[in-house]
Design a protein around this motif. Structure first.
Motif, PDB file in Angstrom:
ATOM      1  N   VAL A   1      13.745  12.860 -17.077  1.00 10.78           N
ATOM      2  CA  VAL A   1      14.719  13.946 -16.925  1.00 10.78           C
ATOM      3  C   VAL A   1      14.323  14.275 -15.490  1.00 10.78           C
ATOM      4  O   VAL A   1      14.462  13.356 -14.382  1.00 10.78           O
ATOM      5  CB  VAL A   1      13.675  15.607 -17.153  1.00 10.78           C
ATOM      6  N   LEU A   2      16.202  13.742 -14.688  1.00 10.41           N
ATOM      7  CA  LEU A   2      16.349  13.714 -13.557  1.00 10.41           C
ATOM      8  C   LEU A   2      16.800  15.231 -13.107  1.00 10.41           C
ATOM      9  O   LEU A   2      17.287  15.134 -11.923  1.00 10.41           O
ATOM     10  CB  LEU A   2      17.688  12.644 -13.314  1.00 10.41           C
ATOM     11  N   GLY A   3      17.053  16.353 -13.244  1.00 12.55           N
ATOM     12  CA  GLY A   3      18.150  17.290 -13.235  1.00 12.55           C
ATOM     13  C   GLY A   3      18.843  17.672 -14.164  1.00 12.55           C
ATOM     14  O   GLY A   3      17.881  18.276 -15.335  1.00 12.55           O
ATOM     15  N   TRP A   4      19.847  18.499 -13.865  1.00 12.91           N
ATOM     16  CA  TRP A   4      20.765  19.737 -14.652  1.00 12.91           C
ATOM     17  C   TRP A   4      21.989  19.671 -14.702  1.00 12.91           C
ATOM     18  O   TRP A   4      22.520  19.014 -13.539  1.00 12.91           O
ATOM     19  CB  TRP A   4      20.042  21.455 -14.968  1.00 12.91           C
ATOM     20  N   LYS A   5      23.003  19.806 -15.508  1.00  5.88           N
ATOM     21  CA  LYS A   5      24.076  20.329 -15.514  1.00  5.88           C
ATOM     22  C   LYS A   5      24.269  21.795 -15.677  1.00  5.88           C
ATOM     23  O   LYS A   5      23.832  22.121 -16.178  1.00  5.88           O
ATOM     24  CB  LYS A   5      24.586  19.565 -16.422  1.00  5.88           C
ATOM     25  N   TYR A   6      25.145  22.164 -14.211  1.00  9.28           N
ATOM     26  CA  TYR A   6      25.640  24.092 -14.919  1.00  9.28           C
ATOM     27  C   TYR A   6      26.597  23.515 -15.703  1.00  9.28           C
ATOM     28  O   TYR A   6      27.161  23.102 -15.741  1.00  9.28           O
ATOM     29  CB  TYR A   6      25.713  24.281 -13.227  1.00  9.28           C
ATOM     30  N   GLU A   7      26.169  24.199 -16.442  1.00  6.87           N
ATOM     31  CA  GLU A   7      27.523  24.611 -17.560  1.00  6.87           C
ATOM     32  C   GLU A   7      28.128  26.316 -17.264  1.00  6.87           C
ATOM     33  O   GLU A   7      28.916  26.370 -17.651  1.00  6.87           O
ATOM     34  CB  GLU A   7      26.742  25.006 -19.446  1.00  6.87           C
ATOM     35  N   ARG A   8      27.053  26.981 -16.974  1.00 12.79           N
ATOM     36  CA  ARG A   8      28.207  28.314 -16.457  1.00 12.79           C
ATOM     37  C   ARG A   8      27.531  29.319 -15.902  1.00 12.79           C
ATOM     38  O   ARG A   8      25.840  29.289 -15.870  1.00 12.79           O
ATOM     39  CB  ARG A   8      28.001  29.044 -17.462  1.00 12.79           C
ATOM     40  N   ALA A   9      28.035  30.328 -14.855  1.00 11.45           N
ATOM     41  CA  ALA A   9      27.613  31.196 -13.707  1.00 11.45           C
ATOM     42  C   ALA A   9      27.977  32.036 -13.774  1.00 11.45           C
ATOM     43  O   ALA A   9      28.666  32.706 -14.403  1.00 11.45           O
ATOM     44  CB  ALA A   9      27.303  30.259 -12.204  1.00 11.45           C
ATOM     45  N   TYR A  10      27.044  33.444 -14.159  1.00  7.67           N
ATOM     46  CA  TYR A  10      27.467  34.410 -14.084  1.00  7.67           C
ATOM     47  C   TYR A  10      27.562  35.509 -13.246  1.00  7.67           C
ATOM     48  O   TYR A  10      28.221  36.060 -13.065  1.00  7.67           O
ATOM     49  CB  TYR A  10      25.975  35.202 -15.129  1.00  7.67           C
ATOM     50  N   GLU A  11      27.357  35.356 -11.768  1.00  5.82           N
ATOM     51  CA  GLU A  11      27.490  35.460 -10.598  1.00  5.82           C
ATOM     52  C   GLU A  11      29.086  34.991 -10.019  1.00  5.82           C
ATOM     53  O   GLU A  11      28.950  33.582 -10.165  1.00  5.82           O
ATOM     54  CB  GLU A  11      26.680  35.614  -9.812  1.00  5.82           C
ATOM     55  N   GLU A  12      29.850  35.542  -9.660  1.00  8.60           N
ATOM     56  CA  GLU A  12      31.380  34.950  -9.180  1.00  8.60           C
ATOM     57  C   GLU A  12      30.996  33.907  -7.965  1.00  8.60           C
ATOM     58  O   GLU A  12      32.102  32.943  -7.915  1.00  8.60           O
ATOM     59  CB  GLU A  12      32.282  36.570  -8.865  1.00  8.60           C
ATOM     60  N   THR A  13      30.177  34.291  -7.047  1.00  8.66           N
ATOM     61  CA  THR A  13      30.224  33.680  -6.217  1.00  8.66           C
ATOM     62  C   THR A  13      29.354  31.970  -7.177  1.00  8.66           C
ATOM     63  O   THR A  13      29.156  31.095  -5.665  1.00  8.66           O
ATOM     64  CB  THR A  13      29.323  34.562  -4.826  1.00  8.66           C
ATOM     65  N   GLN A  14      29.411  31.645  -7.605  1.00 10.89           N
ATOM     66  CA  GLN A  14      28.339  30.790  -8.478  1.00 10.89           C
ATOM     67  C   GLN A  14      29.173  30.066  -9.173  1.00 10.89           C
ATOM     68  O   GLN A  14      28.586  28.765  -9.833  1.00 10.89           O
ATOM     69  CB  GLN A  14      26.930  30.848  -8.985  1.00 10.89           C
ATOM     70  N   LYS A  15      30.834  30.733  -8.995  1.00  9.97           N
ATOM     71  CA  LYS A  15      31.426  29.575 -10.657  1.00  9.97           C
ATOM     72  C   LYS A  15      31.693  27.590  -9.586  1.00  9.97           C
ATOM     73  O   LYS A  15      31.671  27.959 -10.271  1.00  9.97           O
ATOM     74  CB  LYS A  15      32.489  30.681 -10.659  1.00  9.97           C
ATOM     75  N   TYR A  16      31.756  27.362  -8.664  1.00  9.04           N
ATOM     76  CA  TYR A  16      31.684  26.474  -8.344  1.00  9.04           C
ATOM     77  C   TYR A  16      31.151  25.588  -8.794  1.00  9.04           C
ATOM     78  O   TYR A  16      31.209  24.688  -9.407  1.00  9.04           O
ATOM     79  CB  TYR A  16      31.610  25.861  -6.600  1.00  9.04           C
TER      80      TYR A  16
END
Length: 110
Positions: free
Chosen positions: A78-93
């Motif tokens: 396990v090397l880390g993770w992939k962001y699939e979805r952010a629920y807060e608008e400021t984190q969408k990037y």
């Protein structure tokens, strides 16, 4: 071309700490100021030679995200993770981006 020039021309890459499988290019780093499970981490636009696990909702320091662990495609570390979805608008990037933990990767070719 001599050895020094050839070394300069090769891309700087990071590899899995266990098996040396190349997992990302230095040029794909967006930020070095992230936190992983085991300390400092990089946010990347792209990763290679990895497998993406099951999606799950996880409460992280910056709020609720849907993430999927990423594994080295050779040794399954396990090397880390992939962001699939952010629920807060400021984190969408972060959506579609990768976290690689510094403790799980090593510099290669530089």
């Amino acid at each position: 071309m001599n050895d020094e020039e050839e070394q300069f021309m090769r891309p700087r890459v990071y590899s899995c700490c266990k098996c040396r499988n190349q997992v990302c290019l230095h040029d794909d780093i967006i930020s070095k100021d992230f936190q992983g499970r085991h300390g400092r981490a990089f946010l990347l636009s792209h990763s290679m030679n990895i497998d993406v696990g099951q999606k799950e909702d996880r409460q992280l320091m910056t709020g609720l995200h849907t993430v999927a662990d990423i594994y080295c495609s050779d040794c399954r570390e396990v090397l880390g993770w992939k962001y699939e979805r952010a629920y807060e608008e400021t984190q969408k990037y972060k959506e579609g981006k990768y976290i690689l933990e510094k403790a799980k990767i090593i510099r290669d070719n530089w």
